[in-house]
Design an enzyme around this catalytic site. Structure first.
Site, PDB file in Angstrom:
ATOM      1  N   LYS A 126       0.870  -1.190   0.000  1.00 19.36           N
ATOM      2  CA  LYS A 126       0.000   0.000   0.000  1.00 19.36           C
ATOM      3  C   LYS A 126       0.893   1.222   0.000  1.00 19.36           C
ATOM      4  CE  LYS A 126      -4.431   0.997   0.227  1.00 19.36           C
ATOM      5  NZ  LYS A 126      -5.624   0.183  -0.106  1.00 19.36           N
ATOM      6  N   ASP A 166      -7.021   4.201  -4.509  1.00 18.11           N
ATOM      7  CA  ASP A 166      -7.682   4.090  -3.202  1.00 18.11           C
ATOM      8  C   ASP A 166      -8.261   5.487  -2.968  1.00 18.11           C
ATOM      9  OD1 ASP A 166      -7.864   2.094  -0.750  1.00 18.11           O
ATOM     10  OD2 ASP A 166      -7.437   4.030   0.146  1.00 18.11           O
TER      11      ASP A 166
HETATM   12  P1  NDP Z   1     -12.849   7.803  -2.949  1.00 18.02           P
HETATM   13  O1  NDP Z   1     -11.747   8.767  -2.805  1.00 18.02           O
HETATM   14  O2  NDP Z   1     -13.422   7.552  -4.292  1.00 18.02           O
HETATM   15  O3  NDP Z   1     -14.053   8.197  -1.985  1.00 18.02           O
HETATM   16  C1  NDP Z   1     -13.846   8.305  -0.627  1.00 18.02           C
HETATM   17  C2  NDP Z   1     -15.132   8.739   0.037  1.00 18.02           C
HETATM   18  O4  NDP Z   1     -14.987   8.623   1.438  1.00 18.02           O
HETATM   19  C3  NDP Z   1     -15.472  10.186  -0.227  1.00 18.02           C
HETATM   20  O5  NDP Z   1     -16.862  10.340  -0.192  1.00 18.02           O
HETATM   21  C4  NDP Z   1     -14.807  10.887   0.952  1.00 18.02           C
HETATM   22  O6  NDP Z   1     -15.371  12.138   1.289  1.00 18.02           O
HETATM   23  C5  NDP Z   1     -15.065   9.907   2.059  1.00 18.02           C
HETATM   24  N1  NDP Z   1     -13.990  10.034   3.061  1.00 18.02           N
HETATM   25  C6  NDP Z   1     -12.672   9.878   2.859  1.00 18.02           C
HETATM   26  N2  NDP Z   1     -11.984  10.093   3.989  1.00 18.02           N
HETATM   27  C7  NDP Z   1     -12.927  10.403   4.913  1.00 18.02           C
HETATM   28  C8  NDP Z   1     -12.852  10.723   6.275  1.00 18.02           C
HETATM   29  N3  NDP Z   1     -11.678  10.784   6.917  1.00 18.02           N
HETATM   30  N4  NDP Z   1     -14.021  10.957   6.931  1.00 18.02           N
HETATM   31  C9  NDP Z   1     -15.220  10.907   6.275  1.00 18.02           C
HETATM   32  N5  NDP Z   1     -15.336  10.618   4.978  1.00 18.02           N
HETATM   33  C10 NDP Z   1     -14.207  10.359   4.316  1.00 18.02           C
HETATM   34  O7  NDP Z   1     -12.312   6.432  -2.320  1.00 18.02           O
HETATM   35  P2  NDP Z   1     -12.844   4.945  -2.503  1.00 18.02           P
HETATM   36  O8  NDP Z   1     -14.299   4.922  -2.722  1.00 18.02           O
HETATM   37  O9  NDP Z   1     -11.943   4.287  -3.484  1.00 18.02           O
HETATM   38  O10 NDP Z   1     -12.497   4.310  -1.088  1.00 18.02           O
HETATM   39  C11 NDP Z   1     -13.431   4.232  -0.020  1.00 18.02           C
HETATM   40  C12 NDP Z   1     -13.001   3.149   0.953  1.00 18.02           C
HETATM   41  O11 NDP Z   1     -12.960   1.899   0.274  1.00 18.02           O
HETATM   42  C13 NDP Z   1     -11.618   3.308   1.578  1.00 18.02           C
HETATM   43  O12 NDP Z   1     -11.642   2.769   2.879  1.00 18.02           O
HETATM   44  C14 NDP Z   1     -10.735   2.439   0.687  1.00 18.02           C
HETATM   45  O13 NDP Z   1      -9.564   2.042   1.337  1.00 18.02           O
HETATM   46  C15 NDP Z   1     -11.675   1.285   0.436  1.00 18.02           C
HETATM   47  N6  NDP Z   1     -11.401   0.438  -0.718  1.00 18.02           N
HETATM   48  C16 NDP Z   1     -11.278   0.957  -1.964  1.00 18.02           C
HETATM   49  C17 NDP Z   1     -11.049   0.130  -3.034  1.00 18.02           C
HETATM   50  C18 NDP Z   1     -10.949   0.642  -4.416  1.00 18.02           C
HETATM   51  O14 NDP Z   1     -10.791  -0.172  -5.339  1.00 18.02           O
HETATM   52  N7  NDP Z   1     -11.074   1.939  -4.673  1.00 18.02           N
HETATM   53  C19 NDP Z   1     -10.898  -1.311  -2.861  1.00 18.02           C
HETATM   54  C20 NDP Z   1     -11.119  -1.762  -1.516  1.00 18.02           C
HETATM   55  C21 NDP Z   1     -11.349  -0.906  -0.509  1.00 18.02           C
HETATM   56  P3  NDP Z   1     -14.611  13.512   0.904  1.00 18.02           P
HETATM   57  O15 NDP Z   1     -14.863  13.689  -0.551  1.00 18.02           O
HETATM   58  O16 NDP Z   1     -15.248  14.539   1.752  1.00 18.02           O
HETATM   59  O17 NDP Z   1     -13.152  13.300   1.229  1.00 18.02           O
HETATM   60  O1  2IT Z   2      -7.913  -1.559  -0.604  1.00 15.64           O
HETATM   61  C1  2IT Z   2      -7.858  -2.093  -1.732  1.00 15.64           C
HETATM   62  O2  2IT Z   2      -8.004  -3.310  -1.887  1.00 15.64           O
HETATM   63  C2  2IT Z   2      -7.643  -1.227  -2.895  1.00 15.64           C
HETATM   64  N1  2IT Z   2      -7.577  -0.020  -2.732  1.00 15.64           N
HETATM   65  C3  2IT Z   2      -7.483  -1.823  -4.256  1.00 15.64           C
HETATM   66  C4  2IT Z   2      -6.084  -2.322  -4.472  1.00 15.64           C
HETATM   67  C5  2IT Z   2      -5.760  -2.764  -5.860  1.00 15.64           C
HETATM   68  O3  2IT Z   2      -4.566  -3.064  -6.076  1.00 15.64           O
HETATM   69  O4  2IT Z   2      -6.632  -2.828  -6.731  1.00 15.64           O
END
Ligand code: NDP
Ligand code: 2IT
Length: 446
Positions: A126, A166
């Site tokens: 990561k 992420d």
């Molecule tokens: P994005 O950046 O697309 O969206 C993040 C969302 O979460 C936004 O709405 C953001 O709001 C909100 N957010 C972020 N930080 C905070 C915080 N500290 N407090 C409150 N709201 C917050 O990210 P993803 O959708 O990709 O990721 C969301 C979650 O999913 C994370 O935990 C990530 O690690 C996990 N994840 C993502 C994967 C992926 O493929 N993208 C895979 C597996 C897990 P704001 O716009 O106000 O910051």
């Molecule tokens: O938390 C996660 O699994 C991710 N942000 C996706 C990682 C990846 O390599 O697709």
């Protein structure tokens, strides 16, 4: 607490000062693993647990770049290369102002188990930076990504380390990072996943985490003869994971009534339908606006500074960030009839919240299992890149669904207790551990 766990955590804390999120992730896993390792002494003698909590390598570097005003800005970049026992390091990049070493180590640690659960050959890593894209122009984001990759590229390679997105890193950022990697290394290779289709990306990768979480929830529900159709669902966040969680829940006939960002939540009792979702995708991915604007457009309630967990629901898909469901929130969810918590985000539930789910005997899908669809399709993107061909949407979606079903089966295999209750957290921890631990054993003391 089990004294063996307490003792182990003492050593982890001593070695890794001021990393609370890392301790939280390690302790949650150690609670499942220590009794299992005691029953399987080969892992104990080889000190697998002691080795698996120690990153193989941590890279920390300076990211200097120029703002639109010509000011020099300096950020800090990281890549945690946690474990390569079963494949090259694989895991996302996060850009968020609060990012620090402890948060990235928790994420990299979780990733090792998650990637193993997918059954694909991917180690865990990561990375990211303490960069805040809010209020920055597109050109600033590009220059930042170029500077970040200028340093990171020397550590990457399609058989070495393959980052993805992420929080704060989506298609736009991956494109800029890919461009800079290609320019410096003079090679067009699949060294990042989550790429646009024109750069060799995979169909369904943007949808994969959200779709996968919903597939996982449906598998859990099946064990109780239930389904999401006709049910009211809470989703938090409004980014990549949240958006495609909503899309899939809609496809299955469920109704999503909430969304959030770091400023607050919206509550739309009529449900977030296809057109409203289109508005959110445009608002968040292109205009980069706030979720409050949804409430203004559709005339629904906006809960300033609040998370959505007080709203009545059947299922909750936390999809924003770590520790967004406290013990108190969990009690509220249960009191309002919630029967399923399925984690799209990484570690969104605090340890107290998880205890509440267990006491209430609800279905709890931990992030390392439930949100593994994202990295699984990243793995499929790597496969397609290696073969220099692309699979159809249907092909990738079918494989994603099968992988989520397999992960569910693994959780049941290792998490089913004597009374028939499936402890998915334990199942995911042990199920993810075994393949990595066996690979470490086979490779000797490395
Ligand atoms: P994005 O950046 O697309 O969206 C993040 C969302 O979460 C936004 O709405 C953001 O709001 C909100 N957010 C972020 N930080 C905070 C915080 N500290 N407090 C409150 N709201 C917050 O990210 P993803 O959708 O990709 O990721 C969301 C979650 O999913 C994370 O935990 C990530 O690690 C996990 N994840 C993502 C994967 C992926 O493929 N993208 C895979 C597996 C897990 P704001 O716009 O106000 O910051
Ligand atoms: O938390 C996660 O699994 C991710 N942000 C996706 C990682 C990846 O390599 O697709």
């Amino acid at each position: 607490m089990d004294p063996r766990v307490a003792q182990f955590m003492e050593t982890v804390k001593e070695k890794n000062p001021a990393e609370p999120e890392f301790y939280q992730a390690v302790e949650e896993v150690a609670k499942s693993l220590i009794p299992y390792i005691d029953e399987n002494p080969k892992y104990k003698h080889a000190k697998i647990l002691e080795r698996i909590v120690e990153p193989e390598r941590v890279i920390i570097f300076r990211i200097p770049w120029l703002s639109d005003q010509g000011e020099i800005e300096v950020n800090r970049g990281f890549r945690i290369e946690m474990n390569s026992a079963i494949g090259p390091y694989k895991g996302g990049l996060r850009f968020h102002p609060t990012l620090n070493l402890g948060v990235l180590k928790f994420l990299a640690f979780e990733q090792v188990f998650k990637n193993s659960l997918t059954t694909l050959p991917m180690g865990g890593g990561k990375g990211g930076a303490n960069f805040n894209f809010k209020g920055r122009s597109d050109n600033e984001v590009m220059r930042f990504c170029q500077s970040f990759m200028t340093e990171l590229c020397r550590h990457l390679g399609p058989n070495t380390d393959i980052p993805a997105g992420d929080i704060g890193v989506g298609g736009r950022e991956i494109g800029y990072l890919f461009g800079q990697y290609k320019r410096i290394r003079n090679e067009f290779t699949g060294v990042l996943t989550g790429k646009g289709l024109e750069l060799g990306g995979s169909l369904i990768r943007p949808e994969a985490t959200g779709y996968g979480a919903v597939y996982f929830a449906e598998e859990m529900l099946k064990t109780r003869g239930e389904f999401l159709k006709g049910k009211t669902v809470l989703v938090s966040g409004s980014g990549n994971v949240a958006q495609y969680t909503i899309e899939k829940i809609n496809d299955l006939g469920g109704k999503v009534v909430s969304l959030s960002d770091s400023n607050g939540s919206i509550y739309d009792p009529d449900g977030i339908d296809k057109d409203k979702l289109k508005f959110i995708i445009e608002l968040k991915n292109i205009k980069r606006g706030r979720i409050k604007e949804y409430a203004e457009k559709y005339g629904c309630e906006y809960l300033e500074g609040q998370r959505p967990w007080g709203i009545k629901c059947y299922a909750a898909f936390p999809s924003a960030t770590e520790n967004e469901i406290t013990e108190e929130d969990a009690r509220l969810l249960i009191a309002n009839g919630c029967k399923v918590v399925c984690e799209g985000a990484n570690m969104p539930s605090t340890p107290g919240a998880i205890d509440v789910y267990m006491e209430a005997d609800i279905l709890y899908g931990p992030g390392k299992a439930a949100n593994a669809g994202g990295v699984a399709v990243s793995g499929l993107e790597m496969t397609q890149n290696s073969m220099r061909l692309t699979w159809s949407r249907e092909e990738v979606d079918k494989r994603l669904k099968e992988i989520m079903q397999n992960i569910h089966a693994t959780c049941v295999k290792y998490g089913k207790e004597e009374n028939g209750f499936v402890n998915y957290a334990k199942g995911a921890n042990i199920g993810g551990f075994v393949k990595v631990a066996d690979a470490m054993l086979a490779q000797g003391v490395v």
